[in-house]
Design an enzyme around this catalytic site. Structure first.
Site, mmCIF file in Angstrom:
data_model
loop_
_atom_site.group_PDB
_atom_site.id
_atom_site.type_symbol
_atom_site.label_atom_id
_atom_site.label_comp_id
_atom_site.label_asym_id
_atom_site.label_seq_id
_atom_site.Cartn_x
_atom_site.Cartn_y
_atom_site.Cartn_z
ATOM 1 N N CYS A 130 0.837 -1.203 0.000
ATOM 2 C CA CYS A 130 0.000 0.000 0.000
ATOM 3 C C CYS A 130 0.872 1.253 0.000
ATOM 4 C CB CYS A 130 -0.936 -0.006 1.207
ATOM 5 S SG CYS A 130 -1.973 1.461 1.311
ATOM 6 N N CYS A 133 -0.314 4.051 2.297
ATOM 7 C CA CYS A 133 -0.118 3.837 3.733
ATOM 8 C C CYS A 133 1.334 4.017 4.153
ATOM 9 C CB CYS A 133 -0.526 2.420 4.130
ATOM 10 S SG CYS A 133 -1.997 1.812 3.319
ATOM 11 N N ASP A 134 2.246 3.453 3.384
ATOM 12 C CA ASP A 134 3.615 3.291 3.884
ATOM 13 C C ASP A 134 4.638 4.224 3.256
ATOM 14 O OD1 ASP A 134 2.839 1.343 5.663
ATOM 15 O OD2 ASP A 134 3.102 -0.277 4.213
#
Lengths: 310, 310
Positions: A130, A133-134
């Site tokens: 992701c 997200c990261d």
């Protein structure tokens, strides 16, 4: 020895953790990410009670609450579950293992994997599924994004705003993403296109150090030096490592009763890994709550006080 | 003519309304209260994503979201459902009726009623089943609280902090509430104890004007002049007015499948009115979401876009 290990840290797993911890169960969550599918919604308006926000922010709130109530979060890919004398042992791809009396499977649909060496080992620890997200973990560092659809192409563009150098690795020589997005891609000097190429190995010892790729036309192999690898190639159900213990349906989803019991005593399942309809954060959260309360009831031999009408 | 009428405005009904409205369904909620059982929790910590707050505040957030997305809220007691050519007609105790194409029953366990004249008519309109929720409406006015348990006694004490005069009407001459609470009650000069007495009638034309009581020892009847009546005598399942349409179980709960379909096409049920386990706000909300999405799928002949994996 945990009372309960929850596999998965999306809305379902985090809610299960909140409920388990509030019942004073010693609780660990094992997951490759935090937030799951909800992270992918940039503007979630229909989770009641919070007002609109990014899915990631909502999931961070869930995470803070779960950890605030005492849950331990273990990053990594669970890929083995064994029955022990007192419960279960959950093995991770990096070789670690953890024991528990009861198990809640709540890892939803999982990102499709490449199936290459060291991919699982580093999942949640340098290999991510992701970008949104990261990405903050890779500021001014080099990353590879793997895939050819919209999420991969947009992921590469997004990465280029924060990372130093971005490689977009795709097995074909053209992209399925929208033309306008592909144009942006070609004009971005931070992004190196690695086309007609498949990834063959994540390189690294303790941390990710690179990704080995092979050109499928020339058969040439090379290693791109990167600190992070984003795999953006879709989602699947993966219950292969628990099917020796629990019954699954024809879609490989784990069969549960209305209280999230699986076919195996002490193993509970909830959320998108089960046939529960309509993939919504609030539904996932509700199912996680059911699973944790049923788990608690089971751990206490039915004696635990669970608020109910009956 | 509404696309959908939702009966009940607790966590389940309000979430169903949020989801129905976001699918552009013309949506009404009919309820005797807003917030349902969640209102009774003064410090709700386990609803994920919001942080701790009073149940009433959480439910007000749900309400604001539902109304913000377009739901109409109709206060009153639904007590009749008839099949029409195009759907259903829902009748209220005050004689009003509303029509809809589909119906979601989400009114949970309902406060036990006295069964006296005008009680239903004024429910949600002067007669209340939740002191904590509705007390602010009666600042410096006179109210009666009916019951003898902890919730009635505590309700009377709470009422006395805001209302001018409070009558506590109880059919026995002693209270089941804790002794220390009863002591406080007896010392409070704003509270008049009306013991050995049953309520026989809510008095009023358009608004509540009083409550008629009968002393069961002397048989004497009198009318106490009050603006509000709080009935605090417990909870029951009440599906009597829909049992000609939908199947119920031995506890009189409405039987549903995993997508909240009842035995009657176009009628859905969710939350505490069904056998769903573990009475929690987040579970109720999840079930409301399922019911609304399934209702939308049904209204569109299965063609409506509903996010799902299958």
């Amino acid at each position: 020895m945990y009372d309960v290990i929850i596999v998965g840290a999306g809305a379902t797993g985090l809610t299960a953790a909140i409920y388990a911890c509030r019942k004073k169960l010693k609780t660990a969550i094992i997951s490759i990410d935090v937030g799951g599918q909800t992270n992918l919604t940039s503007h979630i308006e229909n989770y009641p009670g919070t007002g609109p926000m990014h899915g990631i922010e909502l999931m961070q709130r869930f995470q803070n609450e779960a950890i605030g109530f005492g849950a331990e979060l273990i990053m990594g890919k669970a890929n083995k579950v064994d029955k022990t004398d007192n419960g279960f042992r959950v093995g991770l791809a990096n070789g670690e293992s953890y024991e528990c009396k009861a198990l809640i499977l709540a890892y939803g649909k999982v990102p499709r994997s490449l199936g290459i060496e060291n991919e699982e080992k580093f999942l949640g620890r340098g290999v991510s599924t992701c970008v949104t997200c990261d990405l903050p973990l890779f500021k001014n560092r080099d990353v590879a994004v793997i895939g050819g659809g919209n999420s991969a192409v947009e992921g590469a563009l997004e990465s280029a705003t924060i990372a130093k150098k971005v490689y977009l690795i795709h097995r074909r020589d053209s992209f399925r993403a929208d033309e306008i997005t592909v144009e942006k891609l070609k004009q971005n000097k931070n992004i190196g296109l690695v086309l007609n190429s498949i990834s063959t190995k994540v390189v690294g010892d303790k941390n990710v150090e690179g990704i080995e790729v092979e050109n499928i036309v020339t058969k040439e192999k090379k290693t791109l030096k990167v600190d992070g690898v984003f795999i953006e190639i879709g989602y699947v159900v993966d219950t292969s490592f628990v099917q020796h213990l629990v019954k699954v349906n024809e879609k490989k989803e784990i069969i549960v009763d209305e209280k999230c019991n699986t076919s195996h005593a002490g193993i509970f399942a909830a959320g998108d890994i089960t046939p529960v309809p309509y993939k919504q954060t609030v539904i996932a959260a509700g199912e996680g709550s059911k699973a944790a309360l049923e788990c608690y009831r089971w751990l206490t031999g039915g004696k635990g006080a669970v608020l109910d009408w009956s």
